[in-house]
Design an enzyme around this catalytic site. Structure first.
Site, PDB file in Angstrom:
ATOM      1  N   HIS A 262      24.518  -8.142 -27.876  1.00  0.00           N
ATOM      2  CA  HIS A 262      23.317  -8.000 -27.046  1.00  0.00           C
ATOM      3  C   HIS A 262      23.299  -6.655 -26.328  1.00  0.00           C
ATOM      4  CE1 HIS A 262      26.464  -9.852 -24.575  1.00  0.00           C
ATOM      5  NE2 HIS A 262      25.911  -9.303 -23.525  1.00  0.00           N
TER       6      HIS A 262
ATOM      7  N   ARG B 266      14.409  -4.429 -12.843  1.00  0.00           N
ATOM      8  CA  ARG B 266      15.044  -5.610 -13.450  1.00  0.00           C
ATOM      9  C   ARG B 266      16.428  -5.844 -12.837  1.00  0.00           C
ATOM     10  NH1 ARG B 266      18.294  -7.027 -17.997  1.00  0.00           N
ATOM     11  NH2 ARG B 266      17.842  -9.204 -18.424  1.00  0.00           N
TER      12      ARG B 266
ATOM     13  N   HIS C   4      26.764  -4.663 -27.062  1.00  0.00           N
ATOM     14  CA  HIS C   4      28.160  -5.121 -26.911  1.00  0.00           C
ATOM     15  C   HIS C   4      28.219  -6.641 -27.051  1.00  0.00           C
ATOM     16  CE1 HIS C   4      26.397  -5.795 -22.955  1.00  0.00           C
ATOM     17  NE2 HIS C   4      27.322  -6.728 -22.780  1.00  0.00           N
TER      18      HIS C   4
ATOM     19  N   ASP D 193      30.415  -9.856 -25.152  1.00  0.00           N
ATOM     20  CA  ASP D 193      31.207 -10.036 -23.929  1.00  0.00           C
ATOM     21  C   ASP D 193      32.601 -10.554 -24.297  1.00  0.00           C
ATOM     22  OD1 ASP D 193      28.955  -9.292 -22.542  1.00  0.00           O
ATOM     23  OD2 ASP D 193      28.380 -11.340 -21.994  1.00  0.00           O
TER      24      ASP D 193
HETATM   25  O1  LIG Z   1      21.306  -7.514 -17.942  1.00  0.00           O
HETATM   26  C1  LIG Z   1      21.392  -8.215 -18.945  1.00  0.00           C
HETATM   27  O2  LIG Z   1      20.501  -8.932 -19.354  1.00  0.00           O
HETATM   28  C2  LIG Z   1      22.644  -8.171 -19.763  1.00  0.00           C
HETATM   29  C3  LIG Z   1      23.878  -8.066 -18.946  1.00  0.00           C
HETATM   30  C4  LIG Z   1      25.102  -8.075 -19.791  1.00  0.00           C
HETATM   31  O3  LIG Z   1      25.050  -8.138 -20.992  1.00  0.00           O
HETATM   32  C5  LIG Z   1      26.425  -7.998 -19.168  1.00  0.00           C
HETATM   33  O4  LIG Z   1      26.516  -7.868 -17.948  1.00  0.00           O
HETATM   34  O5  LIG Z   1      27.424  -8.087 -19.941  1.00  0.00           O
HETATM   35 FE   LIG Z   2      26.933  -8.620 -21.839  1.00  0.00          FE
END
Ligand SMILES: O=C(O)CCC(=O)C(=O)O
Ligand SMILES: [Fe+2]
Length: 186
Positions: A120, A131, A63, A65
């Site tokens: 990403h 994680r 996606h 952001d």
């Molecule tokens: O956890 C991550 O590294 C990505 C998180 C992410 O892309 C988001 O919260 O929009």
């Molecule tokens: Fe994100």
């Protein structure tokens, strides 16, 4: 959390100023919309427990952001990947004490695609590590109208995107996930 948010706010403001400076837009400029309208920010905690079968599951699907940019704080377990033209999915390995900044769709529109939003995703790991990431979404209120900054446009560079309110853009994105930017192209 309040203190964390205040700190992130200061980092985001500093980063915005650096971006504007780099683009040659002065903060006093009346067309400088991000600074003159109150920003809106949100924090999100992402938790990815170890997965027995990481190849068959996805932590967070690909996606972009819907923020101006997102400041990401990750623990020492890798999982974030960005899509790079010509290279495919590239891991963004955690560096102790470093933050990751992902350009969002609003900055993409405001800068007329000079700062393209980053596609990403987060993949899972099998190594038994948990994680965690904290995402600070630096965005604009839903009634705020965005369009490419006039200062960047001239007789050669035309606006690539029409003016939209954040709310309208979010609506377009919720129905046409990957094509929202394409759908507001001029
Ligand atoms: O956890 C991550 O590294 C990505 C998180 C992410 O892309 C988001 O919260 O929009
Ligand atoms: Fe994100």
């Amino acid at each position: 959390m309040d203190r964390y948010q205040k700190k992130m706010e200061a980092v985001a403001e500093k980063l915005t100023n650096l971006i504007l400076e780099w683009l040659g837009i002065s903060q006093e400029d009346p067309k400088w919309e991000v600074g003159s309208s109150p920003f809106s920010a949100a924090l999100q905690l992402n938790s990815y427990p170890p997965c027995p079968n990481p190849d068959r599951a996805m932590g967070l699907a690909p996606h972009t952001d819907t923020s101006i940019f997102t400041i990401l704080h990750q623990n020492s377990v890798s999982g974030l990947q960005i899509f790079k033209q010509g290279a495919g999915w590239v891991s963004v390995l955690p560096i102790a004490g470093a933050l990751v900044v992902n350009v969002g769709d609003l900055l993409h529109i405001l800068t007329n695609a000079r700062f393209p939003s980053a596609l990403h995703r987060a993949v899972l790991n099998q190594d038994g590590y948990h994680r965690l990431s904290v995402a600070y979404f630096y965005g604009l209120p839903s009634d705020c109208r965005v369009s490419p900054w006039l200062k960047l446009l001239n007789s050669v560079e035309k606006p690539r995107y029409r003016s939209v309110t954040v709310k309208e853009y979010v609506g377009i994105k919720s129905n046409n996930f990957e094509q929202a930017l394409w759908l507001i192209r001029i």
